[in-house]
Design a protein around this motif. Structure first.
Motif, PDB file in Angstrom:
ATOM      1  N   UNK A   3       0.819  -1.210   0.000  1.00 52.96           N
ATOM      2  CA  UNK A   3       0.000   0.000   0.000  1.00 52.96           C
ATOM      3  C   UNK A   3       0.852   1.260   0.000  1.00 52.96           C
ATOM      4  N   UNK A   4       2.114   1.145   0.435  1.00 49.96           N
ATOM      5  CA  UNK A   4       2.993   2.318   0.372  1.00 49.96           C
ATOM      6  C   UNK A   4       3.248   2.717  -1.074  1.00 49.96           C
ATOM      7  N   UNK A   5       3.485   1.725  -1.939  1.00 46.07           N
ATOM      8  CA  UNK A   5       3.675   2.040  -3.359  1.00 46.07           C
ATOM      9  C   UNK A   5       2.406   2.648  -3.941  1.00 46.07           C
ATOM     10  N   UNK A   6       1.262   2.160  -3.486  1.00 44.97           N
ATOM     11  CA  UNK A   6       0.000   2.743  -3.933  1.00 44.97           C
ATOM     12  C   UNK A   6      -0.110   4.189  -3.460  1.00 44.97           C
ATOM     13  N   UNK A   7       0.297   4.447  -2.216  1.00 43.46           N
ATOM     14  CA  UNK A   7       0.279   5.821  -1.718  1.00 43.46           C
ATOM     15  C   UNK A   7       1.229   6.725  -2.475  1.00 43.46           C
ATOM     16  N   UNK A   8       2.384   6.189  -2.864  1.00 46.85           N
ATOM     17  CA  UNK A   8       3.324   7.002  -3.658  1.00 46.85           C
ATOM     18  C   UNK A   8       2.750   7.312  -5.040  1.00 46.85           C
ATOM     19  N   UNK A   9       2.017   6.364  -5.600  1.00 46.16           N
ATOM     20  CA  UNK A   9       1.332   6.649  -6.865  1.00 46.16           C
ATOM     21  C   UNK A   9       0.295   7.754  -6.675  1.00 46.16           C
ATOM     22  N   UNK A  10      -0.395   7.748  -5.523  1.00 43.50           N
ATOM     23  CA  UNK A  10      -1.334   8.821  -5.229  1.00 43.50           C
ATOM     24  C   UNK A  10      -0.612  10.163  -5.139  1.00 43.50           C
TER      25      UNK A  10
ATOM     26  N   UNK B 268     -10.497  17.798 -12.717  1.00 49.49           N
ATOM     27  CA  UNK B 268     -11.530  17.533 -11.704  1.00 49.49           C
ATOM     28  C   UNK B 268     -11.050  16.521 -10.674  1.00 49.49           C
ATOM     29  N   UNK B 269     -11.188  16.885  -9.402  1.00 48.66           N
ATOM     30  CA  UNK B 269     -10.714  16.011  -8.337  1.00 48.66           C
ATOM     31  C   UNK B 269     -11.500  14.699  -8.299  1.00 48.66           C
ATOM     32  N   UNK B 270     -12.720  14.721  -8.853  1.00 54.44           N
ATOM     33  CA  UNK B 270     -13.492  13.486  -8.866  1.00 54.44           C
ATOM     34  C   UNK B 270     -12.793  12.373  -9.623  1.00 54.44           C
ATOM     35  N   UNK B 271     -12.116  12.703 -10.727  1.00 51.72           N
ATOM     36  CA  UNK B 271     -11.383  11.695 -11.489  1.00 51.72           C
ATOM     37  C   UNK B 271     -10.250  11.103 -10.649  1.00 51.72           C
ATOM     38  N   UNK B 272      -9.531  11.976  -9.956  1.00 58.84           N
ATOM     39  CA  UNK B 272      -8.393  11.525  -9.154  1.00 58.84           C
ATOM     40  C   UNK B 272      -8.872  10.656  -7.997  1.00 58.84           C
ATOM     41  N   UNK B 273      -9.918  11.106  -7.307  1.00 56.86           N
ATOM     42  CA  UNK B 273     -10.396  10.336  -6.168  1.00 56.86           C
ATOM     43  C   UNK B 273     -11.043   9.023  -6.595  1.00 56.86           C
ATOM     44  N   UNK B 274     -11.660   8.996  -7.779  1.00 57.03           N
ATOM     45  CA  UNK B 274     -12.202   7.737  -8.284  1.00 57.03           C
ATOM     46  C   UNK B 274     -11.066   6.752  -8.561  1.00 57.03           C
ATOM     47  N   UNK B 275      -9.989   7.239  -9.191  1.00 62.50           N
ATOM     48  CA  UNK B 275      -8.844   6.355  -9.458  1.00 62.50           C
ATOM     49  C   UNK B 275      -8.229   5.858  -8.159  1.00 62.50           C
ATOM     50  N   UNK B 276      -8.098   6.748  -7.176  1.00 60.25           N
ATOM     51  CA  UNK B 276      -7.547   6.344  -5.885  1.00 60.25           C
ATOM     52  C   UNK B 276      -8.445   5.327  -5.188  1.00 60.25           C
ATOM     53  N   UNK B 277      -9.759   5.572  -5.209  1.00 57.65           N
ATOM     54  CA  UNK B 277     -10.688   4.643  -4.571  1.00 57.65           C
ATOM     55  C   UNK B 277     -10.716   3.288  -5.252  1.00 57.65           C
ATOM     56  N   UNK B 278     -10.701   3.282  -6.594  1.00 55.72           N
ATOM     57  CA  UNK B 278     -10.709   2.019  -7.330  1.00 55.72           C
ATOM     58  C   UNK B 278      -9.448   1.216  -7.035  1.00 55.72           C
ATOM     59  N   UNK B 279      -8.292   1.892  -7.049  1.00 55.18           N
ATOM     60  CA  UNK B 279      -7.038   1.193  -6.742  1.00 55.18           C
ATOM     61  C   UNK B 279      -7.035   0.679  -5.306  1.00 55.18           C
ATOM     62  N   UNK B 280      -7.607   1.460  -4.380  1.00 53.29           N
ATOM     63  CA  UNK B 280      -7.653   1.018  -2.984  1.00 53.29           C
ATOM     64  C   UNK B 280      -8.535  -0.217  -2.813  1.00 53.29           C
ATOM     65  N   UNK B 281      -9.642  -0.291  -3.549  1.00 63.57           N
ATOM     66  CA  UNK B 281     -10.512  -1.471  -3.471  1.00 63.57           C
ATOM     67  C   UNK B 281      -9.789  -2.708  -4.007  1.00 63.57           C
TER      68      UNK B 281
END
Length: 283
Positions: free
Chosen positions: A184-191, A209-222
């Protein structure tokens, strides 16, 4: 008292608080990554200091809102492109995140974690300075958004306080989760890369739009949550499989059926043995 009885004020408070909490995701991820190499006690203390600085900076900026508004005025232009102090702060913060993410990925992939850990324990002041810098960047973006959504400074202060309180509750669990699961650290660095690119784009007046970024972050987190769940199931099943393989194989015992002509009297009798060689010689 009039503000408490105004439904539009409550609607603005709820909306602004939700947006502040969503924007606080960036702050929590950055805090978790920046304090990753500190000892546990210093890391918790640094996160608390960082969130306290964020609260103080945002409230101070709210009361200096006239000065904040002037930061959006152009100060110089390059090839017909005008830049304000806000643009420069956003670009600088985005570049800092890109550099920091690159350094952390390099340290993780190249395997020089021991040297980085020893250096991290001695750089507590540097970590606090980096947290303060990122607090200033995120606070400026947050306050400019708050000014556009709410008209009363009391509502803005209340929304900021509620959002920081939520971030206080979430900061340590998120950091501990990232520490327990290195992937998850590598995932956080990608964020961090995504957030840095978004800040630089905002500095050049190209709004992502921040919605695109947060959607990508949420999808990767799932997806990462499913990977962690599958790994935990494999780890629980491995000892059971090892115990099953270590058990000795038991052979089935076969019981000979009685012969057809022996009848019941012949069942259970031991077989007759031939005469021993010694008895034959005596005869």
């Amino acid at each position: 008292m009039e503000l408490l009885l105004d439904p539009s004020v409550w609607a603005a408070l709820v909306t602004l608080t939700a947006l502040e909490i969503v924007l606080g995701i960036d702050n929590i991820v950055v805090l978790s990554i920046l304090t990753q190499r500190l000892p546990p006690e210093q890391a918790r203390q640094a996160r608390a200091i960082g969130l306290t600085l964020a609260l103080v900076l945002r409230i101070a900026m709210l009361f200096a809102i006239s000065w904040i508004i002037h930061l959006t005025y152009p100060v110089f232009s390059v090839i017909g492109r005008e830049f304000s102090w806000r643009d420069l702060i956003m670009i600088g913060g985005g570049l800092f995140l890109l550099v920091k993410a690159t350094q952390e990925i390099h340290a993780s992939v190249e395997g020089d974690g021991h040297a980085s850990n020893s250096a991290g324990k001695a750089s507590y002041g540097a970590v606090i300075a980096q947290i303060a810098l990122m607090d200033a960047v995120f606070s400026l973006d947050s306050i400019i958004m708050a000014v556009g959504l709410a008209q009363h400074i009391e509502v803005m202060v209340a929304a900021v306080c509620i959002a920081i309180a939520v971030m206080f509750l979430a900061a340590n669990p998120v950091a501990e989760f990232i520490k327990r699961h290195p992937t998850t650290k590598m995932l956080g660095l990608a964020f961090l890369f995504l957030i840095g690119v978004a800040l630089i784009a905002d500095g050049f007046e190209v709004h992502i739009p921040r919605g695109y970024i947060y959607f990508a972050m949420g999808f990767a987190a799932v997806i990462e949550a499913f990977n962690i769940w599958a790994k935990a199931r494999r780890e629980r099943a491995a000892p059971q499989a090892a115990r099953a393989e270590s058990k000795p194989a038991t052979r089935p015992v076969s019981v000979a059926a009685p012969s057809a002509g022996g009848g019941a009297s012949g069942a259970g009798r031991p077989p007759r043995r031939g005469k021993s060689p010694q008895k034959q010689r005596r005869r």
